[in-house]
Scaffold this active site. Structure first.
Site, PDB file in Angstrom:
ATOM      1  N   GLU A  28      19.096  45.034  14.619  1.00  0.00           N
ATOM      2  CA  GLU A  28      18.896  46.152  15.399  1.00  0.00           C
ATOM      3  C   GLU A  28      18.408  45.521  16.430  1.00  0.00           C
ATOM      4  OE1 GLU A  28      16.256  49.380  15.301  1.00  0.00           O
ATOM      5  OE2 GLU A  28      16.458  49.419  13.043  1.00  0.00           O
ATOM      6  N   GLU A  36      11.780  49.403   9.082  1.00  0.00           N
ATOM      7  CA  GLU A  36      10.392  48.357  10.003  1.00  0.00           C
ATOM      8  C   GLU A  36       9.384  47.901   9.801  1.00  0.00           C
ATOM      9  OE1 GLU A  36      10.592  49.112  13.814  1.00  0.00           O
ATOM     10  OE2 GLU A  36      12.359  47.111  14.479  1.00  0.00           O
TER      11      GLU A  36
HETATM   12  C1  GAL Z   1      13.329  50.242  16.228  1.00  0.00           C
HETATM   13  C2  GAL Z   1      13.950  51.050  14.436  1.00  0.00           C
HETATM   14  C3  GAL Z   1      14.785  51.983  14.881  1.00  0.00           C
HETATM   15  C4  GAL Z   1      15.103  52.705  16.476  1.00  0.00           C
HETATM   16  C5  GAL Z   1      14.932  51.868  17.504  1.00  0.00           C
HETATM   17  C6  GAL Z   1      14.280  51.751  18.859  1.00  0.00           C
HETATM   18  O1  GAL Z   1      11.802  50.274  16.174  1.00  0.00           O
HETATM   19  O2  GAL Z   1      13.773  50.843  13.798  1.00  0.00           O
HETATM   20  O3  GAL Z   1      15.188  53.045  14.028  1.00  0.00           O
HETATM   21  O4  GAL Z   1      13.415  53.447  15.842  1.00  0.00           O
HETATM   22  O5  GAL Z   1      13.642  50.811  16.960  1.00  0.00           O
HETATM   23  O6  GAL Z   1      14.606  50.791  18.936  1.00  0.00           O
END
Ligand code: GAL
Length: 704
Positions: A324, A166
């Protein structure tokens, strides 16, 4: 003077490559085995296999574990992880391990830390405490990338490179001295001379004239409003600088493994403003994004749909990876919501409906320690005997059943234009109102489209608009001349183009298109606005067609500036307090007279074979729903499914060879019955004319 456009062509980059080592739809999550003992790591592989996991993102935050002291590497645990994954037939999206610099590095070189606009140093102790403008950081990060690339280039588990994480999430804007130097270099490349910069920034104002690039700083905290074009260029520079960092890492990985695709996880949502992902997309082999729903938003499924449609627009319609999302609660919202199994499945398949060909989570196993220990995962603290793990198993099965869908594309006849530069511009300070939120306005229009049951492509104004019957243009404040012409051409060619207030106001330098607003669209719209008339909080407008509105109004004239004058569809009738009180609206004090009474609020101009509509105010939800439905009717865009009631989301994906898949997501409290025939892939049952989908459930029909 060279004005480099980050969107040089309207044709997509030719780099696109799917991680084809993975068979089927990629499914899995971030995997952090370095947090766990051996026995747990063994169980992980068993449980992954049980859930049908075939891809995990490994090593994202592992720099300090892999290089515990400068130049000393400890690859043991990662070697073992990669070998175990390979033996189980699970692939790795292997990270460059650079997302959080190790303490030894920041201790030795504190100058790598980023700074905020007021000079606050962002100290280590969390993550992403680095400045990509700092040459020392770059050197070390590239060295780490090279080391990982060399070690695992030939590893059979390697399917995809995952650069950093990110990028820009926490350090998107860095105001340090290194950033100041890099900003100057960027400006010198963009403008060539200080004179050209002075002209673009309008520095005749407030004695801001620069005699050389050396004098220029980032828009640090200042006594008053900082030059808006300086702020806009700092947005552009910051996005470009991070992209440059990505590009350097990609080149290293490409050299080591020309056959393995490279990507990084974007945040294509209404909450991530700093990176211009349409420009970044050109450098990606495959588009990957992260998405988290916001618990307090009852319409979070609509925001999810928007984010997925935006991701597909960034991917130019090609399948993309959901890198994710969450199985259940997240840890970073004020009140974190536990998802039901049905919501988890809906969220996942909602992304697939809109073009995701991969479903991944943060994270595989819920951490026992650290700041994210209350963030859900595929294996929760309570272990596999849980609804969460059982739902992960169900989802794995569902994705295997959806395999025929892989590679198909989403069908849409409606484009909604979205532009990060317009976002940056629209939300600069010292504007007619500081209550305007670009993403809120965009979502406002998107919600009406969603409720009307049509599928929307969210695309950049420089993209090809030719296949669209309707083009929606919310708050496109900043617009380049050639993009404005392309939009007008779409109307000429037969599209219905709907433009909102505060669109087409400035050029790429944030200089107003003179002669009456909205300068860039005046001709197409057949109107001329004399003055903005933003409202005070609590005030409400009534329109003579019964519509209601707030936030904004303006003094519009229907005027022929070359493409005919617009007709008026609705006029401003009254201004009052929204709470129904008899208090005089502050805008009307002291006389009570409403100067816009009778002036146009909604207009329509026939343009060639199409038309251009204008909403000079922010309509409330029912009024905007009605306007959008009228535009869709004129455009000849029916809902994807005539029987679907509001709240039942229907999207069609199609293979170029003709096979098509109807996704039905029932977001309502009632069951729904729709006409459909074919086979329902999730249950493996035949559908002969009628498809019933229970409340909260999803069906996917391979149509025949
Ligand atoms: C994203 C990040 C992950 C984790 C996740 C939690 O922004 O890439 O590493 O922190 O959020 O929601």
């Amino acid at each position: 003077m060279s004005h480099r456009s980050p969107h040089p062509t309207s044709s997509p980059s030719s780099n696109w490559r799917w991680p084809s080592r993975i068979s089927g739809l990629p499914y899995g999550g971030d995997y952090n085995p370095e947090q766990w003992p051996e026995a747990t790591r063994e169980e992980d592989i068993e449980l992954m296999t049980g859930a049908g996991v075939n891809l995990v993102s490994v090593g994202i935050f592992s720099w300090a574990m892999l290089e515990p002291r400068e130049g000393e590497y400890d690859w043991g645990w990662l070697d073992e992880t990669m070998d175990r994954l390979a033996a189980a037939g699970i692939s790795a999206a292997l990270a460059t391990a650079t997302a959080s610099p190790p303490p030894w590095l920041t201790h030795r070189y504190p100058e790598i830390l980023p700074q905020t606009a007021d000079g606050t140093v962002l100290w280590p102790g969390a993550r992403q405490a680095y400045s990509v403008a700092n040459p020392v950081f770059r050197e070390y990060a590239l060295r780490m990338t090279r080391a990982v690339a060399q070690r695992y280039a030939d590893h059979p588990a390697l399917a995809l490179w995952h650069v950093d994480n990110e990028l820009g999430c926490h350090n998107g804007h860095d105001y340090s001295d290194d950033a100041a130097a890099a900003f100057r270099t960027w400006l010198a490349r963009r403008y060539g001379t200080a004179e050209a910069l002075n002209a673009a920034w309008g520095t005749a104002f407030w004695s801001q004239r620069y005699s050389s690039f050396e004098e220029i700083l980032p828009p640090r905290t200042a006594p008053m409003f900082v030059n808006p074009t300086q702020q806009l260029d700092f947005h552009r520079y910051s996005s470009d600088e991070l992209l440059d960092y990505y590009r350097q890492m990609k080149n290293i990985l490409r050299e080591a493994t020309p056959q393995i695709p490279v990507t990084t996880n974007f945040m294509c949502t209404t909450r991530s403003k700093n990176m211009d992902y349409f420009a970044w997309a050109e450098e990606m082999d495959v588009i990957a994004t992260d998405h988290y729903t916001v618990a307090e938003d009852p319409d979070r499924h609509i925001e999810l749909a928007f984010s997925a449609d935006l991701t597909r627009g960034v991917a130019r319609g090609r399948p993309w990876m959901l890198m994710e999302h969450s199985t259940s609660a997240v840890n970073w919202q004020p009140r974190n919501h536990t998802k039901s199994p049905a919501e988890m499945l809906r969220d996942s398949l909602g992304h697939v409906a809109r073009g995701a060909d991969a479903v991944m989570f943060f994270q595989w196993r819920q951490s026992a320690s650290g700041a994210e220990k209350y963030h859900s995962a595929m294996v929760p603290h309570a272990g596999p005997d849980t609804d969460v793990y059982r739902t992960a198993v169900r989802l794995g099965e569902a994705l295997r059943q959806l395999r025929p869908v892989q590679g198909s594309q989403v069908q849409s006849e409606v484009a909604l234009l979205f532009d990060y530069e317009a976002w940056w511009g629209a939300e600069l300070d010292s504007h007619p109102t500081n209550e305007l939120s670009y993403p809120e306005e965009v979502l406002h229009f998107y919600r009406s489209l969603w409720k009307a049951g049509v599928t929307t492509d969210v695309v950049h104004p420089s993209h090809d608009l030719s296949g669209y019957r309707a083009v929606i243009v919310p708050v496109l404040y900043l617009v380049r001349q050639k993009d404005a012409e392309r939009i007008a051409q779409a109307a000429e060619n037969g599209a219905q183009v709907l433009v909102s207030f505060f669109s087409g106001i400035v050029d790429e330098n944030d200089a107003v298109h003179l002669g009456g607003y909205p300068g860039a669209f005046r001709r197409m719209l057949g109107i001329r606005t004399e003055e903005f008339w933003p409202l005070q909080r609590g005030e409400q407008l009534l329109l003579d067609d019964g519509g209601r509105a707030d936030l904004w109004s303006e003094k519009v004239h229907c005027a022929d500036s070359g493409a005919g004058a617009a007709e008026v569809l609705a006029r401003f009738a009254e201004l009052r307090m929204a709470d129904g009180s008899s208090q005089m609206p502050p805008s009307l004090a002291p006389t009570g007279q409403f100067p816009l009474e009778g002036s146009p609020a909604i207009t329509r101009n026939t343009v060639g074979k199409g038309a251009a509509w204008y909403a000079a105010t922010r309509l409330d939800e029912p009024s905007l729903d009605a306007l959008v439905r009228q535009v869709l009717i004129e455009a000849g865009v029916p809902p994807v499914h005539q029987d679907a009631p509001e709240g039942v989301d229907v999207v069609r994906r199609r293979h170029p060879d003709g096979a098509s898949y109807l996704f039905v997501l029932n977001h309502t409290p009632q069951p729904v019955t729709l006409k459909a025939s074919g086979s329902e892939l999730l249950s493996g049952t035949r559908v002969t004319g009628r498809l019933e989908v229970a409340s909260g459930e999803v069906a996917v029909v391979e149509e025949r």
